[in-house]
Design an enzyme around this catalytic site. Sequence first.
Site, PDB file in Angstrom:
ATOM      1  CG  LEU A 125      -1.811   1.531   1.350  1.00  0.00           C
ATOM      2  CD1 LEU A 125      -2.864   1.303   0.467  1.00  0.00           C
ATOM      3  CD2 LEU A 125      -2.451   1.019   2.936  1.00  0.00           C
ATOM      4  CB  THR A 126       3.668   2.358   2.381  1.00  0.00           C
ATOM      5  OG1 THR A 126       2.519   1.989   3.709  1.00  0.00           O
ATOM      6  CG2 THR A 126       4.245   3.653   2.728  1.00  0.00           C
ATOM      7  CB  SER A 132      -1.020   9.294   6.958  1.00  0.00           C
ATOM      8  OG  SER A 132       0.171   8.861   7.945  1.00  0.00           O
ATOM      9  CB  ILE A 162       6.736  -3.880   0.739  1.00  0.00           C
ATOM     10  CG1 ILE A 162       6.076  -2.754   0.174  1.00  0.00           C
ATOM     11  CG2 ILE A 162       5.503  -4.812   0.503  1.00  0.00           C
ATOM     12  CD1 ILE A 162       4.742  -1.787   0.779  1.00  0.00           C
ATOM     13  CB  THR A 163       6.318  -6.665   6.031  1.00  0.00           C
ATOM     14  OG1 THR A 163       6.555  -5.167   6.781  1.00  0.00           O
ATOM     15  CG2 THR A 163       6.804  -7.530   6.981  1.00  0.00           C
ATOM     16  CD  GLN A 339      15.104   4.730  34.109  1.00  0.00           C
ATOM     17  OE1 GLN A 339      15.132   4.952  32.822  1.00  0.00           O
ATOM     18  NE2 GLN A 339      15.703   5.363  34.984  1.00  0.00           N
ATOM     19  CB  ILE A 340      13.112  -1.992  36.041  1.00  0.00           C
ATOM     20  CG1 ILE A 340      12.049  -1.176  36.193  1.00  0.00           C
ATOM     21  CG2 ILE A 340      13.424  -3.227  36.762  1.00  0.00           C
ATOM     22  CD1 ILE A 340      10.626  -1.881  36.365  1.00  0.00           C
ATOM     23  CD  GLU A 366      -0.759  -3.921  10.178  1.00  0.00           C
ATOM     24  OE1 GLU A 366      -1.891  -3.969  10.171  1.00  0.00           O
ATOM     25  OE2 GLU A 366       0.089  -4.786  10.170  1.00  0.00           O
ATOM     26  CB  THR A 368       0.762   7.373  12.553  1.00  0.00           C
ATOM     27  OG1 THR A 368      -0.592   8.367  12.115  1.00  0.00           O
ATOM     28  CG2 THR A 368       1.766   7.048  11.397  1.00  0.00           C
TER      29      THR A 368
HETATM   30  C1  LIG Z   1       9.058  -1.745   9.305  1.00  0.00           C
HETATM   31  C2  LIG Z   1       7.921  -1.435   8.509  1.00  0.00           C
HETATM   32  C3  LIG Z   1       7.236  -2.012   8.055  1.00  0.00           C
HETATM   33  C4  LIG Z   1       5.942  -1.569   7.250  1.00  0.00           C
HETATM   34  N1  LIG Z   1       5.325  -2.567   6.476  1.00  0.00           N
HETATM   35  C5  LIG Z   1       4.344  -2.017   5.582  1.00  0.00           C
HETATM   36  C6  LIG Z   1       3.875  -3.048   4.666  1.00  0.00           C
HETATM   37  O1  LIG Z   1       4.031  -4.146   4.712  1.00  0.00           O
HETATM   38  N2  LIG Z   1       2.806  -2.605   3.956  1.00  0.00           N
HETATM   39  C7  LIG Z   1       2.785  -1.145   3.672  1.00  0.00           C
HETATM   40  O2  LIG Z   1       1.980  -0.978   2.716  1.00  0.00           O
HETATM   41  N3  LIG Z   1       3.079  -0.372   4.500  1.00  0.00           N
HETATM   42  C8  LIG Z   1       4.096  -0.821   5.387  1.00  0.00           C
HETATM   43  N4  LIG Z   1       4.846   0.217   6.253  1.00  0.00           N
HETATM   44  C9  LIG Z   1       4.453   1.384   6.151  1.00  0.00           C
HETATM   45  C10 LIG Z   1       3.723   1.997   7.483  1.00  0.00           C
HETATM   46  O3  LIG Z   1       2.461   1.572   7.446  1.00  0.00           O
HETATM   47  C11 LIG Z   1       3.931   3.644   7.186  1.00  0.00           C
HETATM   48  O4  LIG Z   1       5.070   3.797   7.316  1.00  0.00           O
HETATM   49  C12 LIG Z   1       2.738   4.281   8.041  1.00  0.00           C
HETATM   50  O5  LIG Z   1       1.514   4.100   7.402  1.00  0.00           O
HETATM   51  C13 LIG Z   1       2.830   5.963   7.893  1.00  0.00           C
HETATM   52  O6  LIG Z   1       2.781   6.242   6.775  1.00  0.00           O
HETATM   53  P1  LIG Z   1       4.514   7.260   6.409  1.00  0.00           P
HETATM   54  O7  LIG Z   1       5.450   6.690   6.721  1.00  0.00           O
HETATM   55  O8  LIG Z   1       4.310   7.900   4.786  1.00  0.00           O
HETATM   56  O9  LIG Z   1       4.114   8.547   7.268  1.00  0.00           O
HETATM   57  P2  LIG Z   1       3.196  10.003   6.912  1.00  0.00           P
HETATM   58  O10 LIG Z   1       1.900   9.732   6.483  1.00  0.00           O
HETATM   59  O11 LIG Z   1       4.146  10.827   5.969  1.00  0.00           O
HETATM   60  O12 LIG Z   1       3.219  10.490   8.322  1.00  0.00           O
HETATM   61  C14 LIG Z   1       4.520  11.387   8.901  1.00  0.00           C
HETATM   62  C15 LIG Z   1       3.788  11.964  10.348  1.00  0.00           C
HETATM   63  O13 LIG Z   1       2.602  12.748   9.771  1.00  0.00           O
HETATM   64  C16 LIG Z   1       1.487  12.297  10.524  1.00  0.00           C
HETATM   65  N5  LIG Z   1       0.217  12.885   9.624  1.00  0.00           N
HETATM   66  C17 LIG Z   1       0.069  12.499   8.314  1.00  0.00           C
HETATM   67  N6  LIG Z   1      -1.159  12.865   8.093  1.00  0.00           N
HETATM   68  C18 LIG Z   1      -1.922  13.424   9.230  1.00  0.00           C
HETATM   69  C19 LIG Z   1      -2.911  13.823   9.563  1.00  0.00           C
HETATM   70  N7  LIG Z   1      -4.127  14.356   8.411  1.00  0.00           N
HETATM   71  N8  LIG Z   1      -3.413  14.677  10.629  1.00  0.00           N
HETATM   72  C20 LIG Z   1      -2.450  14.383  11.656  1.00  0.00           C
HETATM   73  N9  LIG Z   1      -1.245  13.906  11.503  1.00  0.00           N
HETATM   74  C21 LIG Z   1      -0.995  13.617  10.205  1.00  0.00           C
HETATM   75  C22 LIG Z   1       1.473  10.994  10.854  1.00  0.00           C
HETATM   76  O14 LIG Z   1       0.826  10.571  11.794  1.00  0.00           O
HETATM   77  C23 LIG Z   1       2.942  10.943  10.891  1.00  0.00           C
HETATM   78  O15 LIG Z   1       3.469  11.299  12.453  1.00  0.00           O
HETATM   79  C24 LIG Z   1       5.825  -0.234   7.061  1.00  0.00           C
HETATM   80  C25 LIG Z   1       6.492   0.494   7.654  1.00  0.00           C
HETATM   81  C26 LIG Z   1       7.703   0.262   8.465  1.00  0.00           C
HETATM   82  C27 LIG Z   1       8.596   1.459   9.040  1.00  0.00           C
END
Ligand SMILES: Cc1cc2nc3c(=O)[nH]c(=O)nc-3n(C[C@H](O)[C@H](O)[C@H](O)COP(=O)(O)OP(=O)(O)OC[C@H]3O[C@@H](n4cnc5c(N)ncnc54)[C@H](O)[C@@H]3O)c2cc1C
Length: 382
Positions: A125-126, A132, A162-163, A339-340, A366, A368
Amino acid sequence: MNFDLTDEQDDIQRLARDFAVGEVAPIAEEIDREKRFPYEVIAKLGELGLMGIPYPEQYGGAGADTLSYALVVEQLARIDSSVAITLAAHTSLGTWPLYAFGSEAQKVEWMPKLTAGERLGAFGLTEPEAGSDAGNTRTRAKLDTSGTGDGEWVIDGAKQFITNSGTDISGFVAITALTGAGEISNLIVPNGTPGYAVGEPYRKMGWNASDTRPLAFDGARVPEENLLGVRGQGLHQFLRTLDGGRISVSAMSVGVAQGALDEALKYAKQRRAFGKPISSFQAIQTKLADLSAEIEAARLLTYKAALEKDAGRDFTLTAAQAKLKTGRLAVRATEEAVQIHGGYGFIEEYPVCRFYRDAKILTIGEGTDEVQQMVIARALGA
Ligand SMILES: Cc1cc2nc3c(=O)[nH]c(=O)nc-3n(C[C@H](O)[C@H](O)[C@H](O)COP(=O)(O)OP(=O)(O)OC[C@H]3O[C@@H](n4cnc5c(N)ncnc54)[C@H](O)[C@@H]3O)c2cc1C
């Protein structure tokens, strides 16, 4: 309201606990340090029938309920998050869209290999510009019907983080792609498809023994029948998938928080200061007591989401509440456990050091915390 597990749930929980303690704990520090994907562990989980817990037996699954699945994820994460996320991402994100939205032919082709753990499913998806804001998908798929016979989707774009996408046993990634103006659909892209390149693994803060990679699509071609579910329903299908995924991520958070408490309690009883075990100091006892109460509350919320899903009710709100509550708790519990442990908590030989690094992603992946708050506020009618 019944708080007792059924005999089947009790059995699968014990199976997972015994496996985690007996087979995962002895290698957890090593696979984290070496950033090595634990193929042998995944193979054994497959043999135990744990790589397809909530899927019907006709597709090789265990035919168990969502709560059983959550119990297994929790017990694995209590020992090691890399193993837990590999199973959880495979089950909830990789396999679920295929099971829920796939054609019978797609299920017959893939489900038995997935539920046996012979192949892993990944969920794409990402993207660099769509996290987000998942609807901002830029990956495009154009249907080419110029050849003889059925058409082919030609895919161009990129996915990120992507995991399970790049292991030797990764079978496919299911992706979102723009298949028309404002139209997002899901496609199955098998590993090995020409034009589909899996990048090098990321260097991560935690989950070091799990597989996370960037993906690139450069004119990648898949058959027309690799469309997953209804054309144009891709984002909706994936958001529904994420609702379920949040139950397993919550179970992971409960597990790692419980694992941190287990280790902190054990250590506090052994470590002596000022002539006494540190567990006799009230400052330490209140930390342990608070964590115990918080973990039990978080666990019940997670189990409630699982029960709602099994009952066929709308569980979006409870899953988002559970994810928000448990992710934060995992971060706090692992920090308190470090900490403990004092200075020893900063040293990698102690599991709490790894738990602390592994916990942070639970407030991000999945969806934030901020996204969970948006989902909850929407459900409240705010
Ligand atoms: C180890 C790992 C495994 C993962 N596995 C998968 C996977 O298998 N498949 C997949 O598709 N994705 C995967 N992801 C992606 C993960 O789901 C995304 O990183 C996550 O959804 C956040 O998207 P972003 O990193 O683009 O952050 P962004 O969306 O850019 O967010 C940055 C910050 O802005 C905040 N923000 C964004 N929009 C808003 C809003 N409207 N209001 C308030 N705050 C906001 C967010 O909460 C965050 O704090 C993985 C990520 C990691 C690190």
